[in-house]
Scaffold this active site. Structure first.
Site, short mmCIF file in Angstrom:
data_model
loop_
_atom_site.label_atom_id
_atom_site.label_comp_id
_atom_site.label_asym_id
_atom_site.label_seq_id
_atom_site.Cartn_x
_atom_site.Cartn_y
_atom_site.Cartn_z
N HIS A 134 13.18 -5.43 10.70
CA HIS A 134 13.27 -3.97 10.66
C HIS A 134 14.51 -3.50 9.91
O HIS A 134 14.73 -2.29 9.77
CB HIS A 134 13.27 -3.43 12.10
CG HIS A 134 12.94 -2.00 12.22
ND1 HIS A 134 13.82 -1.06 12.71
CD2 HIS A 134 11.81 -1.30 11.91
CE1 HIS A 134 13.25 0.13 12.72
NE2 HIS A 134 12.03 0.02 12.23
N LYS A 136 17.17 -2.49 6.94
CA LYS A 136 17.12 -1.88 5.61
C LYS A 136 18.49 -2.05 4.97
O LYS A 136 19.42 -1.28 5.25
CB LYS A 136 16.76 -0.40 5.67
CG LYS A 136 15.34 -0.10 6.18
CD LYS A 136 15.30 0.11 7.65
CE LYS A 136 13.90 0.51 8.12
NZ LYS A 136 13.81 0.55 9.60
N ASP A 141 25.67 -6.90 -6.50
CA ASP A 141 26.82 -7.58 -7.09
C ASP A 141 27.95 -7.82 -6.10
O ASP A 141 29.12 -7.93 -6.49
CB ASP A 141 27.36 -6.78 -8.29
CG ASP A 141 26.44 -6.84 -9.50
OD1 ASP A 141 25.59 -7.75 -9.55
OD2 ASP A 141 26.58 -5.98 -10.39
N HIS A 313 13.41 10.30 11.86
CA HIS A 313 13.39 8.85 11.71
C HIS A 313 14.80 8.25 11.79
O HIS A 313 14.98 7.06 11.66
CB HIS A 313 12.73 8.46 10.37
CG HIS A 313 12.32 7.04 10.27
ND1 HIS A 313 13.00 6.12 9.50
CD2 HIS A 313 11.30 6.36 10.84
CE1 HIS A 313 12.41 4.94 9.59
NE2 HIS A 313 11.38 5.06 10.40
N LYS A 315 18.60 6.94 12.94
CA LYS A 315 19.15 6.06 13.97
C LYS A 315 20.67 6.12 13.83
O LYS A 315 21.31 5.19 13.34
CB LYS A 315 18.68 4.62 13.80
CG LYS A 315 17.13 4.45 13.74
CD LYS A 315 16.65 4.33 12.34
CE LYS A 315 15.21 3.91 12.20
NZ LYS A 315 14.23 4.62 12.98
N ASP A 320 33.34 11.13 19.86
CA ASP A 320 34.63 11.77 19.64
C ASP A 320 34.81 12.12 18.17
O ASP A 320 33.87 12.57 17.53
CB ASP A 320 35.75 10.88 20.19
CG ASP A 320 35.70 10.79 21.72
OD1 ASP A 320 35.06 11.65 22.35
OD2 ASP A 320 36.29 9.85 22.28
#
Length: 420
Positions: A134, A136, A141, A313, A315, A320
């Site tokens: 899952h 991404k 380089d 979508h 996450k 603080d």
């Protein structure tokens, strides 16, 4: 022409096993840029790939053959043809609809294409539902890295319509890129050179750095081996330290009791706690699961918003004035107990404020806020059911590990062929 596309089975350890077990510590002196939605993410990552001179490492859960996926394919083919080493790791479920021609065109150009846990359909239905790749991540380089929740698909762009996703990623430049590069290379199954700086630590680095300089970044990840709870523990630790504010925006929210308790405890001691949930979910079950927890949280002062403009979508979270996290991990049983995930922890005041302003705009202008005093509706019963469901899912990896389909294998995968 038959073109082999490599197949990585579930939880296959890389050749350098020590690299798999390595913990990554806080790295100072980084530049972090928030990328909101595909409008910011795709131009940044595509431009970095076009400038690549040596290497592109890419992991994604979803890649579609739409305008975004086709543009990505063209960029990767052009990079490989000019001599750049390109390694693409795709999830067998999320990318299960890619055509053999699409994959073969990449492979024929010299792109190394890997499929994580592919499986043939049975009666037209995909069966490889659990333990997904899952993450991404893109590293170019070993100099710039991208990580977050955005897949390579047109539904992350506003012109997709009402179903366009609201999401976040970050672009990282600086010392932390070396950790992301090392991690991505190891996870691709490649031999990773072990240097003095990559020695396995005897003790895990702290989730909360002792110094508070801006530009601190730490990579954390979860797998079904040595790092099963790292992301969850990072959230719990940050919540326990909260003194002023907490904002969590998460697409699929159904955490375990320990994390729920820390959210509630923060609100009880006077911390302003806001949760941004899906109001227009792409998966209705996600909304129903999250709502099972509302009464438990609302009664202790947690403010809950439902984002209603389009599917959420993201996450992301902040605590603080200087702690933030962005990545691929939801706060549900799939992400916290099954999937392979990766987040970055960030200690940076400017980034924290930028993320806060983005989420505050979302909450103020595009959300409905749940009333503070709702009529209790069997909240104790729903919390008990939720607890049981979560912990059944939590032990599911141990059960699925017995199945032959989940035994470690690394072998050529010959199914994706393209005849000329």
């Amino acid at each position: 022409m038959n073109v082999a596309v490599e197949h990585i089975a579930t939880d296959q350890p890389p050749d350098d096993a020590k690299a798999r077990d390595l913990d990554y510590g806080w790295q100072p002196g980084n530049r972090i840029e928030l990328l909101e939605n595909g409008e910011a993410y795709f131009p940044a990552v595509f431009e970095a790939m076009r400038r690549a001179q040596r290497e592109i490492l890419l992991e994604t859960f979803i890649l579609f053959e739409d305008k975004v996926g086709n543009e990505l394919q063209g960029i990767l083919i052009e990079a490989a043809q000019r001599g750049v080493k390109v390694i693409v790791s795709l999830d067998g479920f999320g990318c299960g609809e890619l055509s053999p021609a699409f994959l073969s065109e990449l492979a024929e150009a010299g792109v190394t294409v890997q499929m994580f846990d592919p499986a043939a359909k049975i009666v037209g239905i995909r069966t490889n539902w659990f333990r997904r790749l899952h993450r991404k991540i893109v590293v170019v380089d070993a100099a710039v890295a991208f990580i977050g929740g955005i897949n390579f698909s047109a539904d992350h762009l506003g012109d997709f319509g009402p179903e366009a996703k609201q999401d976040y990623a970050v672009q990282v430049s600086g010392p932390a890129v070396a950790d992301l590069h090392h991690f991505a290379l190891a996870q691709s199954g490649r031999q990773v050179r072990t240097r003095r700086g990559w020695r396995r630590r005897q003790q895990r680095p702290s989730l909360w750095p002792t110094h508070t300089d801006d530009g601190l970044v730490r990579l954390i990840y979860r797998d079904n081996l040595q790092h099963r709870d790292d992301i969850e523990e990072a959230y719990i630790h940050a919540l326990s330290k909260a003194q002023k504010r907490v904002v969590i925006a998460n697409a699929y929210f159904f955490p375990g009791y320990r994390l729920l308790r820390e959210i509630r405890n923060a609100a009880r001691r006077g911390v302003q706690v806001q949760l941004i949930m899906q109001g227009q979910p792409d998966v209705l079950l996600a909304k129903l699961a999250a709502r099972m927890l509302y009464d438990y949280l609302l009664k202790d002062g947690v403010v809950i918003h439902e984002y209603c403009q389009r599917p959420l979508h993201g996450k992301v979270a902040l605590v603080d004035d200087d702690w933030s996290t962005v990545g691929s991990s939801n706060l549900d049983p799939l992400s916290l107990s099954l999937n392979l995930e990766a987040n970055v922890l960030i200690r940076d005041r400017a980034f924290n404020q930028q993320l806060y302003e983005s989420l505050e705009t979302l909450a103020r202008n595009h959300c409905r806020t749940m009333p503070e005093k709702r009529k209790p509706r069997l909240w104790l019963w729903r919390l008990t059911v939720g607890f049981l469901v979560f912990h059944v899912m939590r032990h599911f990896p141990a059960l699925t590990g017995w199945l032959p389909a989940h035994k470690p294998r690394l072998k050529p995968f010959e199914s994706h062929t393209h005849e000329h």
